[in-house]
Design an enzyme around this catalytic site. Sequence first.
Site, short mmCIF file in Angstrom:
data_model
loop_
_atom_site.label_atom_id
_atom_site.label_comp_id
_atom_site.label_asym_id
_atom_site.label_seq_id
_atom_site.Cartn_x
_atom_site.Cartn_y
_atom_site.Cartn_z
N ASP A 29 0.82 -1.05 0.20
CA ASP A 29 -0.19 0.10 -0.12
C ASP A 29 0.77 1.21 -0.22
OD1 ASP A 29 1.14 0.26 2.34
OD2 ASP A 29 -0.72 -0.41 3.51
N MET A 30 0.48 2.17 0.42
CA MET A 30 1.26 4.02 -0.31
C MET A 30 2.15 3.78 1.09
SD MET A 30 -2.39 6.08 -0.85
CE MET A 30 -1.09 7.37 -0.61
#
Length: 143
Positions: A29-30
């Site tokens: 993810d980020m």
Amino acid sequence: MNATPDASTTPAQSPTFELELKVRDYECDMDHVVNNAVYLNYLEHARHELLETRGLKFGELSRRGISLVVTRVEIDYKGSLVSGDTFVVRTTLRRQGRIRFLFDQTIHRRADDRLMLKAVVTGTALNAKGRPEFPPEIEQAFG
């Protein structure tokens, strides 16, 4: 991918099955860690591989109207994997009553064997009418 049954056992529980995998960039993810939902895919893949070693193939069962379904998932996240990490999913299978089975699963990072996740996945087998049914090959695989 490396799949090996392990010799360790406990009463009323199958030997531990191990599947080695590697984190891919797009699974992060980020925050640059594996997204929580991706762990469900890792766990499911290991369950399918374990069942295949016991002669159960989802496609063949489905064509006969038998579905193996998950009814509950309990997960404790203990750490985060990152891109490039190699890890092992360890899975044991046990019966719970007449119509349920449980998969006890863990994910350990290979580099240091650190526990990253612990899960219990509950499931059952349903016939074409949506009722619990354990055909002989399922009974044998889970016995």
